[in-house]
Design an enzyme around this catalytic site. Sequence first.
Site, PDB file in Angstrom:
ATOM      1  N   GLU B  63      12.676   1.135  -8.731  1.00 16.47           N
ATOM      2  CA  GLU B  63      11.369   0.498  -8.884  1.00 16.47           C
ATOM      3  C   GLU B  63      10.927   0.639 -10.343  1.00 16.47           C
ATOM      4  O   GLU B  63      11.131   1.678 -10.959  1.00 16.47           O
ATOM      5  CB  GLU B  63      10.347   1.186  -7.966  1.00 16.47           C
ATOM      6  CG  GLU B  63      10.787   1.279  -6.511  1.00 16.47           C
ATOM      7  CD  GLU B  63      10.273   0.152  -5.641  1.00 16.47           C
ATOM      8  OE1 GLU B  63       9.529  -0.703  -6.148  1.00 16.47           O
ATOM      9  OE2 GLU B  63      10.625   0.126  -4.450  1.00 16.47           O
ATOM     10  N   ALA B 145      -2.911  -0.309 -10.061  1.00 17.02           N
ATOM     11  CA  ALA B 145      -3.385  -1.555  -9.448  1.00 17.02           C
ATOM     12  C   ALA B 145      -4.774  -1.354  -8.879  1.00 17.02           C
ATOM     13  O   ALA B 145      -5.089  -0.275  -8.353  1.00 17.02           O
ATOM     14  CB  ALA B 145      -2.443  -1.993  -8.342  1.00 17.02           C
ATOM     15  N   ALA B 146      -5.587  -2.359  -8.989  1.00 15.31           N
ATOM     16  CA  ALA B 146      -6.883  -2.306  -8.316  1.00 15.31           C
ATOM     17  C   ALA B 146      -6.650  -2.183  -6.813  1.00 15.31           C
ATOM     18  O   ALA B 146      -5.668  -2.702  -6.283  1.00 15.31           O
ATOM     19  CB  ALA B 146      -7.689  -3.554  -8.628  1.00 15.31           C
ATOM     20  N   PHE B 147      -7.534  -1.478  -6.165  1.00 13.22           N
ATOM     21  CA  PHE B 147      -7.376  -1.282  -4.722  1.00 13.22           C
ATOM     22  C   PHE B 147      -7.806  -2.532  -3.957  1.00 13.22           C
ATOM     23  O   PHE B 147      -8.779  -3.195  -4.331  1.00 13.22           O
ATOM     24  CB  PHE B 147      -8.247  -0.118  -4.244  1.00 13.22           C
ATOM     25  CG  PHE B 147      -7.832   1.222  -4.799  1.00 13.22           C
ATOM     26  CD1 PHE B 147      -6.629   1.390  -5.472  1.00 13.22           C
ATOM     27  CD2 PHE B 147      -8.654   2.316  -4.635  1.00 13.22           C
ATOM     28  CE1 PHE B 147      -6.255   2.629  -5.978  1.00 13.22           C
ATOM     29  CE2 PHE B 147      -8.288   3.556  -5.142  1.00 13.22           C
ATOM     30  CZ  PHE B 147      -7.092   3.718  -5.812  1.00 13.22           C
ATOM     31  N   LEU B 148      -7.131  -2.782  -2.865  1.00  6.56           N
ATOM     32  CA  LEU B 148      -7.607  -3.794  -1.927  1.00  6.56           C
ATOM     33  C   LEU B 148      -8.724  -3.170  -1.095  1.00  6.56           C
ATOM     34  O   LEU B 148      -8.804  -1.946  -0.988  1.00  6.56           O
ATOM     35  CB  LEU B 148      -6.463  -4.221  -0.992  1.00  6.56           C
ATOM     36  CG  LEU B 148      -5.298  -4.971  -1.648  1.00  6.56           C
ATOM     37  CD1 LEU B 148      -4.175  -5.155  -0.640  1.00  6.56           C
ATOM     38  CD2 LEU B 148      -5.774  -6.324  -2.161  1.00  6.56           C
ATOM     39  N   ASP B 214      12.846  -8.717  -2.946  1.00  4.27           N
ATOM     40  CA  ASP B 214      12.395  -7.673  -2.015  1.00  4.27           C
ATOM     41  C   ASP B 214      11.171  -8.096  -1.214  1.00  4.27           C
ATOM     42  O   ASP B 214      10.321  -7.289  -0.872  1.00  4.27           O
ATOM     43  CB  ASP B 214      12.098  -6.416  -2.856  1.00  4.27           C
ATOM     44  CG  ASP B 214      12.009  -5.147  -2.027  1.00  4.27           C
ATOM     45  OD1 ASP B 214      12.627  -5.105  -0.947  1.00  4.27           O
ATOM     46  OD2 ASP B 214      11.340  -4.198  -2.464  1.00  4.27           O
ATOM     47  N   GLU B 219       1.362 -10.039   3.923  1.00  2.00           N
ATOM     48  CA  GLU B 219       0.098  -9.754   4.590  1.00  2.00           C
ATOM     49  C   GLU B 219      -0.922 -10.827   4.246  1.00  2.00           C
ATOM     50  O   GLU B 219      -0.925 -11.350   3.127  1.00  2.00           O
ATOM     51  CB  GLU B 219      -0.448  -8.394   4.141  1.00  2.00           C
ATOM     52  CG  GLU B 219       0.365  -7.231   4.661  1.00  2.00           C
ATOM     53  CD  GLU B 219      -0.271  -5.902   4.289  1.00  2.00           C
ATOM     54  OE1 GLU B 219      -1.313  -5.559   4.871  1.00  2.00           O
ATOM     55  OE2 GLU B 219       0.290  -5.212   3.429  1.00  2.00           O
ATOM     56  N   ASP B 234       3.616  -5.413  -4.091  1.00  2.00           N
ATOM     57  CA  ASP B 234       4.901  -4.712  -4.168  1.00  2.00           C
ATOM     58  C   ASP B 234       5.949  -5.477  -4.980  1.00  2.00           C
ATOM     59  O   ASP B 234       6.846  -6.110  -4.442  1.00  2.00           O
ATOM     60  CB  ASP B 234       5.425  -4.448  -2.744  1.00  2.00           C
ATOM     61  CG  ASP B 234       6.589  -3.474  -2.750  1.00  2.00           C
ATOM     62  OD1 ASP B 234       6.920  -2.925  -3.824  1.00  2.00           O
ATOM     63  OD2 ASP B 234       7.189  -3.260  -1.683  1.00  2.00           O
TER      64      ASP B 234
END
Lengths: 343, 343
Positions: B63, B145-148, B214, B219, B234
């Site tokens: 990654e 990353a900004a949070f969901l 990948d 979602e 991701d």
Amino acid sequence: MYQCCHSKEYEKTVNSKYLHPVNETLSCLFCTTLSLPALPAYHFRFPREQQTLPNHFYFTDYERHNAEIAAFHLDKILGFRRAMPVTGRVLHLTKELYDIAEPELLKTFFISPAENYCFHGHCSYYCDTSHAVCGNPDKLEGSFAAFLPEKEVVGRTLRKHPWRRSYHKRRKALWETDPNYCDAVKISPPYNEGIILLDLIDTSIFDFISGNMDRHHFETYSIFNNDSFPIHLDHGRAFGKPFHDELSILAPLTQCCLIKQSTLLTLLSLHNGAKKLSDLMRESMADDPIMPILWEPYYPAMDRRVKIILEAVRGCILKSASESDAQSAPPTTGQGSKKPNSA
Amino acid sequence: MYQCCHSKEYEKTVNSKYLHPVNETLSCLFCTTLSLPALPAYHFRFPREQQTLPNHFYFTDYERHNAEIAAFHLDKILGFRRAMPVTGRVLHLTKELYDIAEPELLKTFFISPAENYCFHGHCSYYCDTSHAVCGNPDKLEGSFAAFLPEKEVVGRTLRKHPWRRSYHKRRKALWETDPNYCDAVKISPPYNEGIILLDLIDTSIFDFISGNMDRHHFETYSIFNNDSFPIHLDHGRAFGKPFHDELSILAPLTQCCLIKQSTLLTLLSLHNGAKKLSDLMRESMADDPIMPILWEPYYPAMDRRVKIILEAVRGCILKSASESDAQSAPPTTGQGSKKPNSA
């Protein structure tokens, strides 16, 4: 009939030997399915100049097949003759493994995205697609060691090395913090008599020159009781740091201030003689099928380390001028008594 | 209050988020213990020029934190706006992690032989000393990353991607062998109505340009039912092969021969406009704190891949000259309708 190494796994059926754990038993990889008197060692293959990763410990270091080869030659030149002969060879994964593999092993074979033949075997950890052995496309360098006599024929005694490391990322072993550690070893069987302690000091010299920190156990031939030598096995983690001399490997020598006279004479000869250790190593390994075996920086490293050992011996002499300069061991037959040039 | 990604692990207590599995949930590493609206992703750190190892599959690839950053910018420039903002930042392992770690996490910290601060967390595989995250000595690049929104607040629906790969070293997925695979997808809910299939074709374009193989699940926000877009999450395995264009990633486009008009216009603009995709990517990422984000060969690769996509569209047109050249999707608000220069 010989067996290739010292793991229990190795005494299982032929194909089960390919279903290997990635630890000290890994050197059993391949072995008798090929009906060869020799074995290639380890998965992955690295270029010669690949050094131990700076954040990796001795126990997370990768295994290097060329280190097994170089260690055999070094042991021979030092006159110990305690390592089984090891040679390099190019293996054909298809005809020498795939074609004779049983189903359990066979299903771990695959063609990689780069169209190379790969396999990974089975084991409890690290036997997976991302840690596979891959050919190019099916050719793979290996190190092959002569087999030791089977344990059923010639039994061996396995002992923890008294100067073994903690194998933990934070803990230290007792000997790393206790400067008088050797006093306790000297009075403990089997180190309180015979030459076994001096033999282990030989081993520490061998390991220091090769940079091997992975000497956790040692084996001797049981029939000789304590009048035998530690077999030099498992050197895949040697020759990983050409620019760093790991002085702690010399602890048996520096803490006990003992060395065999024969070993000292050998080291002096390698330091002062017409040919240095690096010259003899080059000559000895010149005919290996997968030469060059070592990256260039390891040659000056070996010579530098011989000098460091001799300085350590000088330090012992200065520290205890009233004691004999170097304790002579009783002459042994063939063990540690050979001159470098007679190897 | 936001959460960082889409794993169940992430809904556990703060420190438990550091005890991470090395899979798609890995992007949760670090997160809310830092009380940051952002997270760094993945263990290990590689130099920008590190490519996917030739014998590694998409599912064994490492990654790359910089891939997460570049993917966010690419998604933005393509006008999709389906990826959460990601930025690079240098993290201090000591004050930002070690000092606030709870005992379970704390005991996985160690000082490496190179005297760097490292830790590995806990998980079912690969969370060990040889796969640790190490600073230099305590500084570590990360992608944040900004949070969901938390799932409890805004629920999400998780679906297997119809063009998901087999995630097996020998098996192929059905779509890889069946040229008419899309016919079956087109008549299956939820792909038989709305724009979700066209959205997934957008995703395949995004993944093809970034080289991401990948994309196993996707979602959507549940409250919108099928009238929503797949969230682009991701991307740590994108940007691994600058010299190889993986055409199979485009299968949703080439097998269905469908593309949104807005996406096609964007691609044409990136190909023919004053600024190519590579120019816009350079501009967009220029201010990232850990720039440069991508190795140079990825820039021509992105432009080359835009051209390949347009050639694939042309192939569809030629194949079915009697059908409309490119199927228009109903205009959407904000999704997939932006021009590159408006990003």
